[in-house]
Design a protein around this motif. Sequence first.
Motif, PDB file in Angstrom:
ATOM      1  N   GLY A 118      -8.063  -4.144  -0.806  1.00 17.46           N
ATOM      2  CA  GLY A 118      -6.801  -4.246  -0.080  1.00 17.46           C
ATOM      3  C   GLY A 118      -5.626  -4.630  -0.952  1.00 17.46           C
ATOM      4  O   GLY A 118      -4.535  -4.853  -0.455  1.00 17.46           O
ATOM      5  N   LEU A 119      -5.841  -4.730  -2.271  1.00 17.16           N
ATOM      6  CA  LEU A 119      -4.726  -5.042  -3.171  1.00 17.16           C
ATOM      7  C   LEU A 119      -3.794  -3.838  -3.249  1.00 17.16           C
ATOM      8  O   LEU A 119      -4.233  -2.690  -3.206  1.00 17.16           O
ATOM      9  CB  LEU A 119      -5.244  -5.406  -4.558  1.00 17.16           C
ATOM     10  N   ARG A 120      -2.519  -4.122  -3.375  1.00 18.49           N
ATOM     11  CA  ARG A 120      -1.505  -3.064  -3.435  1.00 18.49           C
ATOM     12  C   ARG A 120      -0.705  -3.156  -4.729  1.00 18.49           C
ATOM     13  O   ARG A 120      -0.571  -4.234  -5.313  1.00 18.49           O
ATOM     14  CB  ARG A 120      -0.518  -3.214  -2.282  1.00 18.49           C
ATOM     15  N   VAL A 121      -0.135  -2.025  -5.103  1.00 22.55           N
ATOM     16  CA  VAL A 121       0.805  -2.010  -6.213  1.00 22.55           C
ATOM     17  C   VAL A 121       1.942  -2.957  -5.845  1.00 22.55           C
ATOM     18  O   VAL A 121       2.451  -2.928  -4.720  1.00 22.55           O
ATOM     19  CB  VAL A 121       1.344  -0.579  -6.456  1.00 22.55           C
TER      20      VAL A 121
ATOM     21  N   ARG B  47       2.685 -11.343  -1.832  1.00 23.67           N
ATOM     22  CA  ARG B  47       3.105 -10.014  -1.379  1.00 23.67           C
ATOM     23  C   ARG B  47       4.289 -10.179  -0.438  1.00 23.67           C
ATOM     24  O   ARG B  47       4.173 -10.802   0.621  1.00 23.67           O
ATOM     25  CB  ARG B  47       1.960  -9.295  -0.658  1.00 23.67           C
ATOM     26  N   GLU B  48       5.418  -9.646  -0.859  1.00 26.15           N
ATOM     27  CA  GLU B  48       6.633  -9.669  -0.036  1.00 26.15           C
ATOM     28  C   GLU B  48       6.948 -11.081   0.466  1.00 26.15           C
ATOM     29  O   GLU B  48       7.286 -11.294   1.629  1.00 26.15           O
ATOM     30  CB  GLU B  48       6.512  -8.682   1.123  1.00 26.15           C
TER      31      GLU B  48
ATOM     32  N   ARG C 122      -7.516 -12.660  -0.682  1.00 24.88           N
ATOM     33  CA  ARG C 122      -8.352 -11.465  -0.592  1.00 24.88           C
ATOM     34  C   ARG C 122      -9.646 -11.700  -1.356  1.00 24.88           C
ATOM     35  O   ARG C 122      -9.672 -12.428  -2.341  1.00 24.88           O
ATOM     36  CB  ARG C 122      -7.647 -10.234  -1.195  1.00 24.88           C
TER      37      ARG C 122
ATOM     38  N   MET D  54       2.383   3.899  -0.265  1.00 20.69           N
ATOM     39  CA  MET D  54       2.082   2.880  -1.237  1.00 20.69           C
ATOM     40  C   MET D  54       0.564   2.853  -1.448  1.00 20.69           C
ATOM     41  O   MET D  54      -0.205   2.872  -0.499  1.00 20.69           O
ATOM     42  CB  MET D  54       2.582   1.524  -0.731  1.00 20.69           C
ATOM     43  N   PHE D  55       0.149   2.781  -2.719  1.00 17.77           N
ATOM     44  CA  PHE D  55      -1.282   2.741  -3.029  1.00 17.77           C
ATOM     45  C   PHE D  55      -1.876   1.403  -2.628  1.00 17.77           C
ATOM     46  O   PHE D  55      -1.330   0.350  -2.890  1.00 17.77           O
ATOM     47  CB  PHE D  55      -1.518   2.961  -4.529  1.00 17.77           C
ATOM     48  N   GLN D  56      -2.997   1.464  -1.932  1.00 17.34           N
ATOM     49  CA  GLN D  56      -3.768   0.273  -1.606  1.00 17.34           C
ATOM     50  C   GLN D  56      -5.208   0.532  -1.996  1.00 17.34           C
ATOM     51  O   GLN D  56      -5.765   1.570  -1.641  1.00 17.34           O
ATOM     52  CB  GLN D  56      -3.683  -0.043  -0.117  1.00 17.34           C
ATOM     53  N   HIS D  57      -5.806  -0.397  -2.746  1.00 14.60           N
ATOM     54  CA  HIS D  57      -7.198  -0.239  -3.138  1.00 14.60           C
ATOM     55  C   HIS D  57      -8.053  -0.209  -1.873  1.00 14.60           C
ATOM     56  O   HIS D  57      -7.916  -1.072  -1.006  1.00 14.60           O
ATOM     57  CB  HIS D  57      -7.641  -1.385  -4.059  1.00 14.60           C
TER      58      HIS D  57
ATOM     59  N   ASP E 138       1.599  -6.301  -5.756  1.00 13.94           N
ATOM     60  CA  ASP E 138       1.040  -7.628  -5.495  1.00 13.94           C
ATOM     61  C   ASP E 138       1.052  -8.437  -6.783  1.00 13.94           C
ATOM     62  O   ASP E 138       0.786  -7.908  -7.859  1.00 13.94           O
ATOM     63  CB  ASP E 138      -0.408  -7.536  -4.991  1.00 13.94           C
TER      64      ASP E 138
END
Length: 64
Positions: free
Chosen positions: A8-11, A48-49, A55, A1-4, A13
């Motif tokens: 720390g943002l993820r696809v 997130r989930e 953040r 999974m991509f995380q900046h 979010d």
Amino acid sequence: MFQHPVSGLRVGDILVALDGLAVDGADELIRLLDASYIDRPAEVTILREGALLRRSVRPRERTR
């Protein structure tokens, strides 16, 4: 999974607040992100989930 790598943002979010101001959608986010946010720290609240997380981000002006 991509995380900046920095924020720390993820696809996947979902951004729900910017500096404590509710974000109800993309139009609201665009309205809130005026020039005063460029290159300064801001706090985002994301979903997130099923968990709310905070953040620190530093919005940058988009280059073309």
